[in-house]
Design a protein around this motif. Sequence first.
Motif, PDB file in Angstrom:
ATOM      1  N   SER A  32       0.811  -1.217   0.000  1.00 45.27           N
ATOM      2  CA  SER A  32       0.000   0.000   0.000  1.00 45.27           C
ATOM      3  C   SER A  32       0.847   1.270   0.000  1.00 45.27           C
ATOM      4  CB  SER A  32      -0.948   0.003   1.199  1.00 45.27           C
ATOM      5  OG  SER A  32      -0.211  -0.077   2.414  1.00 45.27           O
ATOM      6  N   VAL A  33       1.997   1.258   0.679  1.00 54.10           N
ATOM      7  CA  VAL A  33       2.848   2.451   0.719  1.00 54.10           C
ATOM      8  C   VAL A  33       4.301   2.085   0.405  1.00 54.10           C
ATOM      9  CG1 VAL A  33       1.401   3.832   2.241  1.00 54.10           C
ATOM     10  CG2 VAL A  33       3.046   2.228   3.229  1.00 54.10           C
ATOM     11  N   GLY A  34       4.480   1.149  -0.470  1.00 61.84           N
ATOM     12  CA  GLY A  34       5.818   0.746  -0.865  1.00 61.84           C
ATOM     13  C   GLY A  34       5.774   0.007  -2.181  1.00 61.84           C
ATOM     14  N   SER A  35       6.924  -0.464  -2.620  1.00 61.31           N
ATOM     15  CA  SER A  35       7.031  -1.211  -3.869  1.00 61.31           C
ATOM     16  C   SER A  35       7.732  -2.530  -3.606  1.00 61.31           C
ATOM     17  CB  SER A  35       7.810  -0.409  -4.911  1.00 61.31           C
ATOM     18  OG  SER A  35       7.145   0.793  -5.253  1.00 61.31           O
ATOM     19  N   THR A  36       7.467  -3.497  -4.472  1.00 59.17           N
ATOM     20  CA  THR A  36       8.123  -4.792  -4.360  1.00 59.17           C
ATOM     21  C   THR A  36       8.785  -5.142  -5.683  1.00 59.17           C
ATOM     22  OG1 THR A  36       6.492  -5.547  -2.748  1.00 59.17           O
ATOM     23  CG2 THR A  36       7.865  -7.224  -3.782  1.00 59.17           C
ATOM     24  N   ILE A  37      10.062  -5.456  -5.598  1.00 60.38           N
ATOM     25  CA  ILE A  37      10.839  -5.863  -6.770  1.00 60.38           C
ATOM     26  C   ILE A  37      11.105  -7.357  -6.688  1.00 60.38           C
ATOM     27  CG2 ILE A  37      13.185  -5.785  -7.717  1.00 60.38           C
ATOM     28  CD1 ILE A  37      13.086  -2.793  -7.545  1.00 60.38           C
ATOM     29  N   ARG A  38      10.904  -8.023  -7.788  1.00 57.39           N
ATOM     30  CA  ARG A  38      11.221  -9.449  -7.882  1.00 57.39           C
ATOM     31  C   ARG A  38      12.450  -9.616  -8.764  1.00 57.39           C
ATOM     32  NH1 ARG A  38       6.642 -13.860  -8.579  1.00 57.39           N
ATOM     33  NH2 ARG A  38       6.523 -13.247  -6.369  1.00 57.39           N
ATOM     34  N   VAL A  39      13.451 -10.317  -8.271  1.00 53.45           N
ATOM     35  CA  VAL A  39      14.684 -10.583  -9.012  1.00 53.45           C
ATOM     36  C   VAL A  39      14.761 -12.085  -9.278  1.00 53.45           C
ATOM     37  CG1 VAL A  39      17.201 -10.526  -8.949  1.00 53.45           C
ATOM     38  CG2 VAL A  39      15.886  -8.608  -8.017  1.00 53.45           C
ATOM     39  N   THR A  40      14.796 -12.457 -10.554  1.00 60.12           N
ATOM     40  CA  THR A  40      14.898 -13.861 -10.952  1.00 60.12           C
ATOM     41  C   THR A  40      16.284 -14.108 -11.532  1.00 60.12           C
ATOM     42  OG1 THR A  40      12.523 -13.939 -11.426  1.00 60.12           O
ATOM     43  CG2 THR A  40      13.897 -15.676 -12.386  1.00 60.12           C
ATOM     44  N   VAL A  41      16.950 -15.160 -11.066  1.00 58.72           N
ATOM     45  CA  VAL A  41      18.345 -15.389 -11.446  1.00 58.72           C
ATOM     46  C   VAL A  41      18.525 -16.708 -12.176  1.00 58.72           C
ATOM     47  CG1 VAL A  41      19.159 -14.033  -9.492  1.00 58.72           C
ATOM     48  CG2 VAL A  41      18.954 -16.506  -9.251  1.00 58.72           C
ATOM     49  N   GLY A  42      19.618 -16.781 -12.935  1.00 58.68           N
ATOM     50  CA  GLY A  42      20.004 -18.015 -13.598  1.00 58.68           C
ATOM     51  C   GLY A  42      21.101 -18.691 -12.807  1.00 58.68           C
ATOM     52  N   LEU A  43      22.267 -18.894 -13.441  1.00 64.67           N
ATOM     53  CA  LEU A  43      23.387 -19.564 -12.785  1.00 64.67           C
ATOM     54  C   LEU A  43      23.953 -18.733 -11.647  1.00 64.67           C
ATOM     55  CD1 LEU A  43      25.450 -20.925 -15.806  1.00 64.67           C
ATOM     56  CD2 LEU A  43      24.326 -22.293 -14.063  1.00 64.67           C
ATOM     57  N   ASP A  44      24.221 -19.379 -10.529  1.00 60.01           N
ATOM     58  CA  ASP A  44      24.946 -18.727  -9.442  1.00 60.01           C
ATOM     59  C   ASP A  44      26.425 -18.705  -9.775  1.00 60.01           C
ATOM     60  OD1 ASP A  44      25.659 -17.747  -6.862  1.00 60.01           O
ATOM     61  OD2 ASP A  44      26.137 -19.789  -6.268  1.00 60.01           O
ATOM     62  N   TYR A  45      27.084 -17.666  -9.427  1.00 61.52           N
ATOM     63  CA  TYR A  45      28.503 -17.491  -9.778  1.00 61.52           C
ATOM     64  C   TYR A  45      29.418 -18.469  -9.072  1.00 61.52           C
ATOM     65  CZ  TYR A  45      32.882 -15.059 -10.665  1.00 61.52           C
ATOM     66  OH  TYR A  45      34.147 -14.737 -11.043  1.00 61.52           O
ATOM     67  N   SER A  46      29.159 -18.718  -7.778  1.00 60.58           N
ATOM     68  CA  SER A  46      30.165 -19.432  -6.993  1.00 60.58           C
ATOM     69  C   SER A  46      29.886 -20.921  -6.825  1.00 60.58           C
ATOM     70  CB  SER A  46      30.281 -18.793  -5.601  1.00 60.58           C
ATOM     71  OG  SER A  46      29.031 -18.851  -4.944  1.00 60.58           O
ATOM     72  N   GLY A  47      28.785 -21.429  -7.364  1.00 54.97           N
ATOM     73  CA  GLY A  47      28.495 -22.838  -7.188  1.00 54.97           C
ATOM     74  C   GLY A  47      27.658 -23.367  -8.329  1.00 54.97           C
ATOM     75  N   GLY A  48      27.269 -24.626  -8.254  1.00 52.45           N
ATOM     76  CA  GLY A  48      26.440 -25.224  -9.280  1.00 52.45           C
ATOM     77  C   GLY A  48      24.981 -24.953  -9.034  1.00 52.45           C
ATOM     78  N   LEU A  49      24.142 -25.489  -9.937  1.00 49.14           N
ATOM     79  CA  LEU A  49      22.714 -25.251  -9.811  1.00 49.14           C
ATOM     80  C   LEU A  49      22.115 -25.915  -8.576  1.00 49.14           C
ATOM     81  CD1 LEU A  49      21.494 -25.558 -13.506  1.00 49.14           C
ATOM     82  CD2 LEU A  49      21.480 -23.527 -12.074  1.00 49.14           C
ATOM     83  N   ASN A  50      22.800 -26.877  -7.999  1.00 42.32           N
ATOM     84  CA  ASN A  50      22.278 -27.566  -6.829  1.00 42.32           C
ATOM     85  C   ASN A  50      22.642 -26.869  -5.522  1.00 42.32           C
ATOM     86  OD1 ASN A  50      21.130 -29.638  -8.369  1.00 42.32           O
ATOM     87  ND2 ASN A  50      23.098 -30.677  -8.510  1.00 42.32           N
ATOM     88  N   ASN A  51      23.450 -25.824  -5.579  1.00 44.52           N
ATOM     89  CA  ASN A  51      23.890 -25.139  -4.369  1.00 44.52           C
ATOM     90  C   ASN A  51      23.103 -23.853  -4.152  1.00 44.52           C
ATOM     91  OD1 ASN A  51      25.911 -27.091  -4.065  1.00 44.52           O
ATOM     92  ND2 ASN A  51      27.342 -25.935  -5.335  1.00 44.52           N
TER      93      ASN A  51
END
Length: 354
Positions: A32-51
């Motif tokens: 009501s008095v703010g905003s919401t940002i959604r961030v969707t990511v692909g590969l993580d830099y420091s690990g695999g997809l299972n981490n």
Amino acid sequence: MAAAGIIEAIGVISGVLGIIQFGADNFAAPESVGSTIRVTVGLDYSGGLNNAGGDLPDVRLFNEGGEFIGIKVGPGKVKDGGFGDIKIDHNDDTTQQPTYALFSANNDAICIAYTSITWPNDDKYTWVGNWGHQCGGSWYYSNVYISGSNEKPDCLWIDGNNDQPQSGFQVHWPDFVQKEGQEPVTDGDQGAKIDHLCNAGPPFKMYQYADVKDPKSITYYPISNKRDEETAISYAPPTYATSAKFRRGSSHYPRSNGTDASGKNPHFNRLVMSNAAQHTAVGLCESETSLGPDFLNVADGTFCRMSDKTLWPVCDAAAQIVDNCFNKDLQQLIVNGLSTRDTPYENVVDWTSS
């Protein structure tokens, strides 16, 4: 005209503009008095997809006049292939439109496939990571679908300790909405539109760690200015002081033979396999700014060794290709009859069934 419940955004693939449609489930619920940002990511830099993934960025919001209206610092973690919602209270409980957003990376890098915002009045906007690739940022294939579509955007790397060159970026959300009847048609018009969105400053601007370690200001259009050529700078509060030690090295990593335990190249023990037409080894190897694991496209039979951006065919005994090629069964690059790695990949990410 988009159907009810569908949000459209300007996207770009190989230098060609297009419209990408986002369903309502790509956005967070309104505040009501703010905003919401959604961030969707692909590969993580420091690990695999299972981490576990990386750090969500700090976010600062500004109104159309460039006035700072809210900040969220240290919003938490996001896992690979997932999303995180960042709720940002507006100063003085204002319901002003946050037309500008500034994303400042924290110390565990992430690769952003797309991000969206829901304003207090439930207006919704979005931006896709293909723009990071198009405008010269370090990128990789996200392998993340935009919900409700068959689009898999590229993702833009950001990081707060110089493991990636970009420390953050800004977006002027309305610039990525296509006005009806004003679609660029000719190649010249498309090129001019892409150049504006990449280089004008306010629409989309990447900040380099070498210049700005913790971005806290934006470039914006003065409201009194009726032309897009003039811009101004607006400042926001800094992030809380940290004791993190910043690395001031190059973002390029030396080639490894598989025995490097120094940790200098976080990708040397990783291989990504895909059969998607939009995921090409050629595209990665020919891009000066792509960054990520070695890549194999099993459909077209090409392999990109990312450490030196060299392209190789897949070995094929039937076609008498048995040397200077990538053996997908052994997962080894064979050069002059010898394997180029002393040890196998520790983490093989298989996208062929995605």
